[in-house]
Write a protein that holds these residues in place. Structure first.
Motif, PDB file in Angstrom:
ATOM      1  N   LEU A  35       0.742  -1.233  -0.101  1.00 52.23           N
ATOM      2  CA  LEU A  35       0.188  -0.083  -0.071  1.00 52.23           C
ATOM      3  C   LEU A  35       0.828   1.176   0.044  1.00 52.23           C
ATOM      4  N   THR A  36       0.385   2.093  -0.626  1.00 51.10           N
ATOM      5  CA  THR A  36       0.942   3.603  -0.582  1.00 51.10           C
ATOM      6  C   THR A  36      -0.076   4.440   0.332  1.00 51.10           C
ATOM      7  N   TRP A  37       0.544   5.466   0.793  1.00 51.57           N
ATOM      8  CA  TRP A  37      -0.223   6.531   1.438  1.00 51.57           C
ATOM      9  C   TRP A  37       0.508   7.925   0.963  1.00 51.57           C
ATOM     10  N   ASN A  38      -0.324   9.067   1.060  1.00 52.47           N
ATOM     11  CA  ASN A  38       0.191  10.244   0.460  1.00 52.47           C
ATOM     12  C   ASN A  38      -0.214  11.386   1.319  1.00 52.47           C
ATOM     13  N   ASN A  39      -0.774  11.268   2.487  1.00 53.16           N
ATOM     14  CA  ASN A  39      -1.250  12.306   3.409  1.00 53.16           C
ATOM     15  C   ASN A  39      -1.082  11.790   4.908  1.00 53.16           C
ATOM     16  N   PHE A  63       3.542  -7.980  13.552  1.00 54.30           N
ATOM     17  CA  PHE A  63       3.143  -7.874  12.165  1.00 54.30           C
ATOM     18  C   PHE A  63       4.473  -7.755  11.466  1.00 54.30           C
ATOM     19  N   ARG A  64       4.620  -8.087  10.186  1.00 54.94           N
ATOM     20  CA  ARG A  64       5.791  -7.932   9.345  1.00 54.94           C
ATOM     21  C   ARG A  64       5.646  -6.893   8.554  1.00 54.94           C
ATOM     22  N   VAL A  65       6.863  -6.021   8.363  1.00 58.46           N
ATOM     23  CA  VAL A  65       6.462  -4.619   7.465  1.00 58.46           C
ATOM     24  C   VAL A  65       7.748  -4.407   6.657  1.00 58.46           C
ATOM     25  N   THR A  66       8.091  -3.911   5.554  1.00 63.33           N
ATOM     26  CA  THR A  66       9.202  -3.404   4.796  1.00 63.33           C
ATOM     27  C   THR A  66       8.730  -2.196   4.183  1.00 63.33           C
ATOM     28  N   GLN A  67       9.655  -1.274   3.946  1.00 65.10           N
ATOM     29  CA  GLN A  67       9.587  -0.507   2.604  1.00 65.10           C
ATOM     30  C   GLN A  67       9.772  -1.012   1.481  1.00 65.10           C
ATOM     31  N   VAL A  68       9.118  -0.430   0.473  1.00 68.33           N
ATOM     32  CA  VAL A  68       9.266  -0.974  -0.880  1.00 68.33           C
ATOM     33  C   VAL A  68      10.420  -0.288  -1.496  1.00 68.33           C
ATOM     34  N   VAL A  69      11.273  -1.399  -2.421  1.00 69.71           N
ATOM     35  CA  VAL A  69      12.696  -0.879  -2.958  1.00 69.71           C
ATOM     36  C   VAL A  69      12.150  -0.056  -4.073  1.00 69.71           C
ATOM     37  N   ASN A  70      13.012   1.273  -4.087  1.00 71.30           N
ATOM     38  CA  ASN A  70      12.921   2.140  -5.318  1.00 71.30           C
ATOM     39  C   ASN A  70      11.567   2.879  -5.205  1.00 71.30           C
ATOM     40  N   SER A  71      10.759   2.804  -4.286  1.00 72.70           N
ATOM     41  CA  SER A  71       9.405   3.738  -4.287  1.00 72.70           C
ATOM     42  C   SER A  71       9.904   4.944  -4.103  1.00 72.70           C
ATOM     43  N   ALA A  72       9.325   6.087  -4.823  1.00 69.62           N
ATOM     44  CA  ALA A  72       9.623   7.571  -4.572  1.00 69.62           C
ATOM     45  C   ALA A  72       8.788   7.938  -3.397  1.00 69.62           C
ATOM     46  N   SER A  73       7.660   7.041  -3.001  1.00 72.32           N
ATOM     47  CA  SER A  73       6.943   7.484  -1.884  1.00 72.32           C
ATOM     48  C   SER A  73       7.520   7.605  -0.529  1.00 72.32           C
ATOM     49  N   GLU A 154       3.102   9.600  10.790  1.00 68.51           N
ATOM     50  CA  GLU A 154       4.275  10.028  11.133  1.00 68.51           C
ATOM     51  C   GLU A 154       5.419  10.770  10.084  1.00 68.51           C
ATOM     52  N   VAL A 155       4.917  10.100   8.733  1.00 66.01           N
ATOM     53  CA  VAL A 155       5.838  10.592   7.515  1.00 66.01           C
ATOM     54  C   VAL A 155       4.764  10.745   6.710  1.00 66.01           C
ATOM     55  N   ALA A 156       4.880  11.909   5.708  1.00 67.80           N
ATOM     56  CA  ALA A 156       3.739  12.370   4.854  1.00 67.80           C
ATOM     57  C   ALA A 156       3.271  11.508   3.749  1.00 67.80           C
ATOM     58  N   THR A 157       4.442  10.711   3.310  1.00 69.52           N
ATOM     59  CA  THR A 157       4.159   9.993   2.265  1.00 69.52           C
ATOM     60  C   THR A 157       4.915   8.435   2.466  1.00 69.52           C
ATOM     61  N   GLY A 158       4.523   7.180   1.885  1.00 71.90           N
ATOM     62  CA  GLY A 158       5.213   5.963   1.918  1.00 71.90           C
ATOM     63  C   GLY A 158       4.546   5.115   1.309  1.00 71.90           C
ATOM     64  N   GLU A 159       5.491   4.030   1.003  1.00 70.06           N
ATOM     65  CA  GLU A 159       4.967   2.797   0.487  1.00 70.06           C
ATOM     66  C   GLU A 159       5.626   1.590   1.074  1.00 70.06           C
ATOM     67  N   ILE A 160       4.808   0.549   1.523  1.00 70.08           N
ATOM     68  CA  ILE A 160       5.163  -0.459   2.418  1.00 70.08           C
ATOM     69  C   ILE A 160       4.397  -1.780   2.211  1.00 70.08           C
ATOM     70  N   GLU A 161       4.896  -2.890   2.643  1.00 72.63           N
ATOM     71  CA  GLU A 161       4.362  -4.001   2.653  1.00 72.63           C
ATOM     72  C   GLU A 161       3.901  -4.416   3.887  1.00 72.63           C
ATOM     73  N   ILE A 162       2.698  -5.129   4.111  1.00 68.04           N
ATOM     74  CA  ILE A 162       2.374  -5.630   5.387  1.00 68.04           C
ATOM     75  C   ILE A 162       2.118  -7.059   5.440  1.00 68.04           C
ATOM     76  N   ASP A 163       2.458  -7.818   6.319  1.00 66.52           N
ATOM     77  CA  ASP A 163       2.079  -9.251   6.263  1.00 66.52           C
ATOM     78  C   ASP A 163       1.990  -9.746   7.711  1.00 66.52           C
ATOM     79  N   SER A 164       1.249 -10.870   7.831  1.00 68.30           N
ATOM     80  CA  SER A 164       1.063 -11.834   9.187  1.00 68.30           C
ATOM     81  C   SER A 164       0.623 -10.716  10.443  1.00 68.30           C
ATOM     82  N   VAL A 165      -0.386  -9.825   9.972  1.00 68.55           N
ATOM     83  CA  VAL A 165      -0.852  -8.969  11.361  1.00 68.55           C
ATOM     84  C   VAL A 165      -1.528  -9.925  12.288  1.00 68.55           C
ATOM     85  N   GLN A 166      -1.244 -10.165  13.556  1.00 76.43           N
ATOM     86  CA  GLN A 166      -1.625 -11.383  14.396  1.00 76.43           C
ATOM     87  C   GLN A 166      -1.319 -10.720  15.840  1.00 76.43           C
ATOM     88  N   PHE A 167      -2.199 -11.306  16.863  1.00 84.02           N
ATOM     89  CA  PHE A 167      -1.938 -11.180  18.379  1.00 84.02           C
ATOM     90  C   PHE A 167      -1.284 -12.565  18.730  1.00 84.02           C
TER      91      PHE A 167
END
Length: 167
Positions: A35-39, A63-73, A154-167
């Motif tokens: 996903l990407t956010w811009n605000n 949860f597992r998370v990463t920034q997307v490689v080469n994303s201008a966001s 916290e940051v105006a823009t971004g593009e990440i991947e999220i996986d395995s959201v769990q308690f």
């Protein structure tokens, strides 16, 4: 988590699929969301189904998370940050800033593009973070959690991947 997933303000619906099929730099064969956010204020919410809302027996929200490689966001060369909010059945919420727990690092950037990786990091937010008594802040009732929200505040823009959201 098993409930409905909704978003607010995101410029596009999150892409859900096997991560290495939606991101050529992902080494992961598990399913997840890109996903990407811009605000500041955009969000992604996971509803917790009835019968599964008592999470008091768990040590952490993970949860597992990463920034997307080469994303201008994503801010160049910097860690990414967001908040994770739990809301209980009485409407009480508490948001925890991820960078206080662990870093969502800038991707591993190699000289040759094919060797750059969107490698996941596991984040574990202790459940006690949501129940600690704080002045003028109501504790969240972890025996009746109705939603988990990722707040991109916290940051105006971004593009990440999220996986395995769990308690």
């Amino acid at each position: 988590i098993g409930g409905a997933v909704s978003q607010s303000g995101l410029p596009a619906t999150p892409n859900e699929n096997q991560l290495n099929s939606i991101d050529s730099h992902s080494p992961h064969v598990t399913s997840g969301l890109m996903l990407t956010w811009n605000n500041v204020g955009d969000s992604l919410t996971f509803d917790v189904p009835m019968g599964q809302r008592d999470v008091s027996g768990f040590e952490a929200l993970s949860f597992r998370v990463t920034q997307v490689v080469n994303s201008a966001s994503n801010p160049n060369g910097q860690a990414q940050d967001l908040r994770v909010t739990l809301t209980d059945g009485n409407g009480n919420s508490r948001a925890i800033r991820v960078s206080k727990i662990a870093e969502i690092p800038w991707p591993d950037m190699r000289d040759i593009d094919m060797y750059r990786k969107s490698a996941m990091r596991t984040i574990r937010i202790p459940m006690r973070s949501y129940t600690i008594k704080c002045l003028n802040i109501v504790a969240v009732d972890i025996t009746n959690i109705v939603s988990v929200k990722f707040n991109f505040s916290e940051v105006a823009t971004g593009e990440i991947e999220i996986d395995s959201v769990q308690f």
